[in-house]
Design an enzyme around this catalytic site. Structure first.
Site, PDB file in Angstrom:
ATOM      1  CB  CYS A   1      -0.879  -0.022   1.246  1.00  0.00           C
ATOM      2  SG  CYS A   1      -1.987  -1.435   1.280  1.00  0.00           S
TER       3      CYS A   1
ATOM      4  CB  CYS B   1      -0.586   6.330  10.907  1.00  0.00           C
ATOM      5  SG  CYS B   1      -1.837   6.594   9.658  1.00  0.00           S
TER       6      CYS B   1
HETATM    7  C1  LIG Z   1      -1.328   4.532   4.951  1.00  0.00           C
HETATM    8  S1  LIG Z   1      -1.338   4.821   3.268  1.00  0.00           S
HETATM    9  C2  LIG Z   1       0.261   4.282   2.796  1.00  0.00           C
HETATM   10  C3  LIG Z   1       1.340   5.246   3.073  1.00  0.00           C
HETATM   11  C4  LIG Z   1       2.662   4.824   2.455  1.00  0.00           C
HETATM   12  N1  LIG Z   1       3.048   3.494   2.890  1.00  0.00           N
HETATM   13  C5  LIG Z   1       3.776   5.801   2.771  1.00  0.00           C
HETATM   14  O1  LIG Z   1       4.496   5.604   3.748  1.00  0.00           O
HETATM   15  O2  LIG Z   1       3.910   6.785   2.025  1.00  0.00           O
HETATM   16  C6  LIG Z   1      -2.300   3.502   2.632  1.00  0.00           C
HETATM   17  C7  LIG Z   1      -2.402   3.498   1.133  1.00  0.00           C
HETATM   18  O3  LIG Z   1      -3.007   2.260   0.756  1.00  0.00           O
HETATM   19  C8  LIG Z   1      -3.801   2.479  -0.372  1.00  0.00           C
HETATM   20  N2  LIG Z   1      -4.707   1.313  -0.495  1.00  0.00           N
HETATM   21  C9  LIG Z   1      -5.908   1.136   0.109  1.00  0.00           C
HETATM   22  N3  LIG Z   1      -6.428  -0.064  -0.218  1.00  0.00           N
HETATM   23  C10 LIG Z   1      -5.520  -0.662  -1.036  1.00  0.00           C
HETATM   24  C11 LIG Z   1      -5.483  -1.900  -1.722  1.00  0.00           C
HETATM   25  N4  LIG Z   1      -6.495  -2.767  -1.623  1.00  0.00           N
HETATM   26  N5  LIG Z   1      -4.419  -2.185  -2.492  1.00  0.00           N
HETATM   27  C12 LIG Z   1      -3.387  -1.300  -2.599  1.00  0.00           C
HETATM   28  N6  LIG Z   1      -3.384  -0.092  -1.988  1.00  0.00           N
HETATM   29  C13 LIG Z   1      -4.428   0.222  -1.217  1.00  0.00           C
HETATM   30  C14 LIG Z   1      -4.446   3.796  -0.067  1.00  0.00           C
HETATM   31  O4  LIG Z   1      -4.952   4.396  -1.227  1.00  0.00           O
HETATM   32  C15 LIG Z   1      -3.291   4.573   0.554  1.00  0.00           C
HETATM   33  O5  LIG Z   1      -2.605   5.295  -0.419  1.00  0.00           O
END
Ligand SMILES: C[S@@+](CC[C@H](N)C(=O)[O-])C[C@H]1O[C@@H](n2cnc3c(N)ncnc32)[C@H](O)[C@@H]1O
Length: 496
Positions: free
Chosen positions: A290, A421
């Site tokens: 993600c 977070c």
């Molecule tokens: C907490 S953020 C990640 C932050 C990132 N790891 C960073 O440190 O910059 C979670 C991300 O997961 C994405 N996301 C949500 N569901 C997902 C899925 N089923 N597959 C891939 N990405 C997903 C969201 O759009 C979001 O951008």
């Protein structure tokens, strides 16, 4: 109302302030907030507001904590939650930088930070570096003895709550965050900035905003006029509208513009430690499930010295652009980014090449980071959180699905890091208890021991014991919910 002597003293000190005369109560609230941000805290100060049903849900969630073979009582869970909410209302008193070691060295960033701080005619605050985490630099806020100009000015600018929170952490004000500004203000004028607490201020407000709904965050200098922000000259609407000079949290306004894009990043400490706990090695194949905006992806590539492969998956298409531009700016050349749903990232084909993109064969990766979607209640400071109960409840099922893919994609002997977070038990210890029961081939590794090896353990605490997690297991988890960081959670597993 009974005022503490410190608040009274403060009121005397600020008695020239405009709003004291006009609205005593609001002024007191603001003073309380000043105290809050300066760590003079009493239990009645609690600025962060949740919907009532969310608060009730959180109270139930915190009752899952079981310190000594018994769940917390109603009163104990409420006390714990209140303490955390108070902490969330508060601003961390430091700025944290991650140096991109692919392009840059810690000493260069340190020097630039000192240069940026010299523009203030104030003492240089403490700047800390860490021998075991060479990419980390922490700049403290000014201590309480440093006098700032927090006197209310004649003119006010109203910003939205998110912008207000960013200002408290050292940001300037960008045009999209501005809600209200009087006519006739010129570039260079000094203004007081208030955050809209009630989300009731209409964009483009000209008149003074209702005093009860706003929180004074500091003073700054106008850079864009009202006409430029709200008028037809739309080319300015993304620029800096007000540069902040003095803010109640005592944080200096130095950002990552001190160096070209990609050389250094403002990143929360637990996020930096999270990639360190994953401990990716040069030459490995690593999955960031993600990934957007890519703060951890680019860190992982740097820790791997740009040797090996990092696959970065992001489900939301329009977040991929930012992910890709960060990958480019940070020169993270080993990253392959894809727009894909990570819950569907596993296929039945055996030994499919990593370079063919998702979905992937089982056991394709040496390490997997699942820094997934969560309720994000760990942000600090929070002034107002509009999350609904149904949103709050929506994350656990999604986290479980993503976790299932993560376990399948990890090779035996590989490392999985799960992080959020947020501060809820359900999305943190709850997921770990479920995972240990569902995947007997997973073994918990002690995050605390990993932090100790980096001499960073003082920033974190261990997880909570709940049903399905022994104290021995919860001691291996890591929570950030007490120290001067943001709320965060890290768990680390090895797949047998
Ligand atoms: C907490 S953020 C990640 C932050 C990132 N790891 C960073 O440190 O910059 C979670 C991300 O997961 C994405 N996301 C949500 N569901 C997902 C899925 N089923 N597959 C891939 N990405 C997903 C969201 O759009 C979001 O951008």
């Amino acid at each position: 109302m009974i005022l503490t002597s410190k608040v009274c003293e403060r009121i005397t000190h600020f008695s020239k302030c405009k709003y004291i005369c006009e609205d005593f109560l609001t002024a007191v609230e603001n003073f309380e907030y000043i105290y809050l941000t300066m760590e003079v805290i009493t239990p009645k100060h609690r600025l962060l507001k949740f919907k009532k049903e969310v608060l009730d849900e959180l109270k139930i969630d915190f009752k899952k904590i079981k310190p000594f073979d018994q769940h917390l009582s109603e009163a104990e869970s409420e006390e714990k939650l209140n303490k955390i909410i108070l902490w969330l209302s508060n601003t961390p008193k430091n700025i944290v930088y991650r140096v991109n070691t692919i392009l840059n060295r810690q000493q260069v960033v340190h020097h630039r930070i000192v240069e940026a701080l010299k523009k203030y005619t104030r003492p240089i605050p403490i700047i800390s570096t860490f021998p075991c985490v060479e990419e980390l630099i922490i700049v403290n806020g000014w201590d309480k003895s440093v006098e700032l100009n927090l006197e209310r000015q004649q003119y006010e600018v109203i910003v939205d709550a998110a912008c207000g929170a960013a200002v408290l952490r050292g940001a300037h004000i960008y045009a999209p965050g501005v809600l209200g500004m009087p006519r006739g203000l010129k570039v260079g004028d000094i203004v007081s900035v208030y955050a809209d607490l009630e989300q009731a201020c209409k964009k483009g407000l000209v008149t003074e905003y209702d005093k009860k709904n706003k929180l004074f965050v500091g003073n700054g200098i106008v850079q864009l006029t009202r006409e430029q922000i709200f008028g037809h000259e739309t080319e300015h609407t993304s620029g800096i509208a007000v540069t902040m000079t003095d803010i109640i949290s005592h944080i200096p306004q130095i950002n990552d513009n001190i160096l070209p894009k990609g050389y250094v990043l403002l990143q929360n400490l637990p996020s930096i430690l999270c990639s360190r706990v994953l401990d990716p090695q040069p030459g490995e194949t690593v999955l960031d499930m993600c990934a957007a905006p890519g703060n951890k992806t680019t860190h992982i590539a740097a820790l791997m010295e740009n040797k090996g492969v990092v696959v970065a998956i992001e489900k939301i298409k329009n977040k991929l652009e930012r992910l890709n531009s960060n990958i480019e700016n940070f020169s993270a050349t080993i990253v392959k980014a894809y727009c894909f749903d990570s819950t569907k990232a596993v296929c039945d084909a055996e030994e499919k090449s990593i370079f063919d993109g998702p979905p992937y064969s089982k056991e394709s990766f040496d390490r997997v980071l699942l820094d997934g979607p969560c309720s994000a209640l760990g942000q600090r400071p929070q002034i107002r959180n509009p999350i609904s109960v149904s949103q709050l409840r929506s994350y656990v099922p999604l986290q479980r699905k993503l976790f299932t893919s993560a376990v399948q994609l990890l090779r035996p002997g590989g490392t999985l890091v799960y992080s959020t977070c947020t501060i809820t038990i359900a999305e943190n210890e709850g997921i770990i208890a479920w995972a240990l029961k569902t995947f007997p081939n997973l073994e918990l590794r002690s995050v605390r021991e990993k932090l100790m090896s980096m001499k960073m353990e003082k920033f974190a605490t261990v997880g909570y014991t709940i049903d399905g997690l022994t104290t021995e297991q919860s001691d291996k988890l890591c929570r950030f919910d007490e120290n001067d960081t943001v709320g965060f959670f890290i768990a680390c597993f090895i797949k047998r």
